[in-house]
Design an enzyme around this catalytic site. Structure first.
Site, PDB file in Angstrom:
ATOM      1  N   GLY A  68       0.820  -1.207   0.000  1.00 16.66           N
ATOM      2  CA  GLY A  68       0.000   0.000   0.000  1.00 16.66           C
ATOM      3  C   GLY A  68       0.849   1.250   0.000  1.00 16.66           C
ATOM      4  O   GLY A  68       2.074   1.187   0.047  1.00 16.66           O
ATOM      5  N   LYS A  69       0.132   2.387  -0.075  1.00 14.81           N
ATOM      6  CA  LYS A  69       0.823   3.676  -0.069  1.00 14.81           C
ATOM      7  C   LYS A  69       0.414   4.440   1.178  1.00 14.81           C
ATOM      8  O   LYS A  69      -0.761   4.453   1.554  1.00 14.81           O
ATOM      9  CB  LYS A  69       0.428   4.499  -1.309  1.00 14.81           C
ATOM     10  CG  LYS A  69       0.950   3.893  -2.609  1.00 14.81           C
ATOM     11  CD  LYS A  69       1.174   4.950  -3.679  1.00 14.81           C
ATOM     12  CE  LYS A  69       1.828   4.342  -4.912  1.00 14.81           C
ATOM     13  NZ  LYS A  69       2.984   3.454  -4.598  1.00 14.81           N
TER      14      LYS A  69
ATOM     15  N   ASP B 225      -3.825  11.734  11.233  1.00 12.24           N
ATOM     16  CA  ASP B 225      -4.333  11.060  10.026  1.00 12.24           C
ATOM     17  C   ASP B 225      -5.081   9.788  10.394  1.00 12.24           C
ATOM     18  O   ASP B 225      -4.979   8.763   9.725  1.00 12.24           O
ATOM     19  CB  ASP B 225      -3.166  10.738   9.074  1.00 12.24           C
ATOM     20  CG  ASP B 225      -3.661  10.414   7.671  1.00 12.24           C
ATOM     21  OD1 ASP B 225      -2.857   9.939   6.850  1.00 12.24           O
ATOM     22  OD2 ASP B 225      -4.875  10.596   7.422  1.00 12.24           O
TER      23      ASP B 225
ATOM     24  N   ARG C  52      -8.426   3.697   6.727  1.00 15.23           N
ATOM     25  CA  ARG C  52      -7.356   3.238   5.810  1.00 15.23           C
ATOM     26  C   ARG C  52      -6.031   3.084   6.549  1.00 15.23           C
ATOM     27  O   ARG C  52      -5.153   2.357   6.106  1.00 15.23           O
ATOM     28  CB  ARG C  52      -7.204   4.227   4.644  1.00 15.23           C
ATOM     29  CG  ARG C  52      -6.763   5.599   5.069  1.00 15.23           C
ATOM     30  CD  ARG C  52      -6.580   6.585   3.910  1.00 15.23           C
ATOM     31  NE  ARG C  52      -6.274   7.918   4.428  1.00 15.23           N
ATOM     32  CZ  ARG C  52      -7.203   8.788   4.844  1.00 15.23           C
ATOM     33  NH1 ARG C  52      -8.486   8.447   4.762  1.00 15.23           N
ATOM     34  NH2 ARG C  52      -6.879   9.957   5.352  1.00 15.23           N
ATOM     35  N   ASN C  53      -5.911   3.769   7.714  1.00 15.34           N
ATOM     36  CA  ASN C  53      -4.663   3.678   8.483  1.00 15.34           C
ATOM     37  C   ASN C  53      -4.787   2.780   9.699  1.00 15.34           C
ATOM     38  O   ASN C  53      -3.947   2.831  10.601  1.00 15.34           O
ATOM     39  CB  ASN C  53      -4.231   5.098   8.914  1.00 15.34           C
ATOM     40  CG  ASN C  53      -3.691   5.880   7.735  1.00 15.34           C
ATOM     41  OD1 ASN C  53      -3.208   5.295   6.776  1.00 15.34           O
ATOM     42  ND2 ASN C  53      -3.814   7.188   7.784  1.00 15.34           N
TER      43      ASN C  53
ATOM     44  N   ASP D  20       0.810   4.122  10.222  1.00 19.39           N
ATOM     45  CA  ASP D  20       1.156   5.300   9.420  1.00 19.39           C
ATOM     46  C   ASP D  20       1.299   6.581  10.238  1.00 19.39           C
ATOM     47  O   ASP D  20       0.355   7.344  10.407  1.00 19.39           O
ATOM     48  CB  ASP D  20       0.144   5.534   8.292  1.00 19.39           C
ATOM     49  CG  ASP D  20       0.840   6.287   7.141  1.00 19.39           C
ATOM     50  OD1 ASP D  20       0.715   5.879   5.994  1.00 19.39           O
ATOM     51  OD2 ASP D  20       1.547   7.262   7.445  1.00 19.39           O
TER      52      ASP D  20
HETATM   53  C1  LIG Z   1      -1.316   2.096   6.932  1.00 20.35           C
HETATM   54  C2  LIG Z   1      -1.650   2.409   5.712  1.00 20.35           C
HETATM   55  C3  LIG Z   1      -0.841   3.088   4.748  1.00 20.35           C
HETATM   56  C4  LIG Z   1       0.512   2.463   4.427  1.00 20.35           C
HETATM   57  N1  LIG Z   1       0.452   1.022   4.468  1.00 20.35           N
HETATM   58  C5  LIG Z   1       0.898   0.241   5.460  1.00 20.35           C
HETATM   59  C6  LIG Z   1       0.660  -1.049   5.082  1.00 20.35           C
HETATM   60  C7  LIG Z   1       0.940  -2.265   5.846  1.00 20.35           C
HETATM   61  N2  LIG Z   1       0.275  -3.373   5.450  1.00 20.35           N
HETATM   62  C8  LIG Z   1       0.463  -4.523   6.128  1.00 20.35           C
HETATM   63  N3  LIG Z   1      -0.226  -5.641   5.715  1.00 20.35           N
HETATM   64  C9  LIG Z   1      -1.021  -5.846   4.602  1.00 20.35           C
HETATM   65  C10 LIG Z   1      -1.476  -7.140   4.404  1.00 20.35           C
HETATM   66  C11 LIG Z   1      -2.256  -7.466   3.302  1.00 20.35           C
HETATM   67  C12 LIG Z   1      -2.611  -6.479   2.378  1.00 20.35           C
HETATM   68  C13 LIG Z   1      -3.412  -6.912   1.165  1.00 20.35           C
HETATM   69  C14 LIG Z   1      -2.786  -6.407  -0.130  1.00 20.35           C
HETATM   70  C15 LIG Z   1      -3.588  -6.918  -1.311  1.00 20.35           C
HETATM   71  N4  LIG Z   1      -5.001  -6.620  -1.188  1.00 20.35           N
HETATM   72  C16 LIG Z   1      -5.599  -7.081   0.041  1.00 20.35           C
HETATM   73  C17 LIG Z   1      -4.862  -6.555   1.271  1.00 20.35           C
HETATM   74  C18 LIG Z   1      -2.182  -5.167   2.588  1.00 20.35           C
HETATM   75  C19 LIG Z   1      -1.387  -4.842   3.705  1.00 20.35           C
HETATM   76  N5  LIG Z   1       1.262  -4.644   7.209  1.00 20.35           N
HETATM   77  C20 LIG Z   1       1.939  -3.536   7.620  1.00 20.35           C
HETATM   78  N6  LIG Z   1       2.790  -3.370   8.672  1.00 20.35           N
HETATM   79  C21 LIG Z   1       3.206  -2.074   8.692  1.00 20.35           C
HETATM   80  C22 LIG Z   1       2.629  -1.363   7.650  1.00 20.35           C
HETATM   81  C23 LIG Z   1       1.811  -2.309   6.971  1.00 20.35           C
HETATM   82  C24 LIG Z   1       0.008  -0.999   3.849  1.00 20.35           C
HETATM   83  N7  LIG Z   1      -0.089   0.280   3.487  1.00 20.35           N
END
Ligand SMILES: C=CCCn1cc(-c2nc(Nc3ccc(C4CCNCC4)cc3)nc3[nH]ccc23)cn1
Length: 296
Positions: free
Chosen positions: A32-33, A152, A156-157, A170
């Protein structure tokens, strides 16, 4: 993480719990972003046999208006947080001869609350909603005890660690409130998520524990709407102020309707009524227990 002998040699590593070597990092997929950066799923595999741990690695987006200084502040913020309801810092990874660095965090397998609720709506009942709400609240309470303002807070966060655990993530916009003030005033609002902002944050760029509580209220609306796309805060506000609004006039009209006491419409009754029944029942039983406890 570097073996102790290497870490001991390089004093700058002293303060980091662990330093991850880029050569052992195996890229897997994008996650993600966030603010100023993108997050990727990697496996840290020093043995090279795919037995290494899965980690989330946040890289600084070079082209974004952010800079290394903001990223360093975000790293220092998350490194100082130790709470079950806040995503955990694991370390940093230097690359290109320490010219650029990445933030290493624990990987939460279920992604953001938005995707999770859309996918698992049928088996997230209202007890689970209240559990998630209380966990986000406890994470926010911990942040406030450290004088941090997240700035924020939004579904989404919020990341989902398991079917019974969510965490705040985030910290790209997080600020520390000066000890002699009740709020933080930002100079450059940047790309502001105004639909989660309290009125004073929109009109005076003032952020405080109270403005985080306002954003928490918007997160509750998202949560009890199962993060449904057609009733997300931005969509509901834009419907109210007129979809043809552009740029600055959006925030002016938004503040106007908020000052006229317009609020996001309560999620459909069939969703929230059981929540209140559960909540009421839990309050009743805890009062009953206390009464019996005091008799006993
Ligand atoms: C906070 C939001 C903005 C920045 N951000 C942080 C993360 C993030 N994600 C994850 N796990 C994760 C697990 C599965 C999926 C899937 C992807 C494909 N489609 C279904 C859902 C997406 C994310 N673990 C994390 N640890 C620390 C950060 C972090 C992602 N974006």
């Amino acid at each position: 993480p570097l073996p102790d002998r290497d870490r001991a040699l390089d004093p700058s590593h002293q303060q980091d719990q662990s330093v991850y070597e880029e050569r052992h990092l195996r890229y897997i997929s994008p996650l993600g972003k966030g603010n100023f950066g993108s997050v990727e799923l990697c496996r840290y595999d020093p043995l090279g046999d795919n037995t290494g741990e899965l980690i989330a690695v946040k890289k600084l987006q070079p082209n974004k208006q952010s800079n290394l200084e903001d990223f360093q502040k975000e790293i220092n913020t998350i490194r100082s947080l130790h709470c079950d309801y806040i995503v955990k810092y694991r370390g940093v990874c230097y690359s290109m001869g320490r010219l650029s660095m990445s933030l290493v965090m624990e990987y939460l397998p279920h992604g953001s609350l938005i995707g999770y609720l859309e996918k698992n709506r049928q088996h997230v009942n209202n007890r689970r909603m209240l559990l998630f709400a209380s966990q986000i609240c406890k994470g926010l309470e911990y942040l406030q005890s450290m004088r941090y303002v997240h700035r924020d807070l939004a579904a989404r966060n919020i990341l989902v660690a398991s079917d019974t655990l969510v965490k705040i993530a985030d910290f790209g916009l997080t600020k520390i409130i000066p000890f002699d003030k009740e709020y933080y005033r930002v100079t450059h609002p940047g790309e502001s998520p105004i639909f989660w902002y309290a009125p004073e944050s929109i009109t005076e760029s003032k952020f405080s524990h109270k403005s985080d509580v306002w954003s928490f209220g918007v997160v509750l609306h998202e949560l009890f709407s199962y993060c449904e796309h057609n009733c997300n805060p931005k969509r509901l506000y834009m419907q109210e102020i007129g979809n043809d609004m552009q740029g600055l006039s959006i925030s002016m009209h938004l503040v106007d309707i908020l000052k006229d006491n317009w609020r996001l419409p309560a999620p459909p009754l069939f969703i929230i009524l059981p929540v209140f029944v559960t909540f009421h029942y839990q309050i009743e039983t805890s009062i009953q227990d206390e009464r019996e406890g005091s008799k006993g």
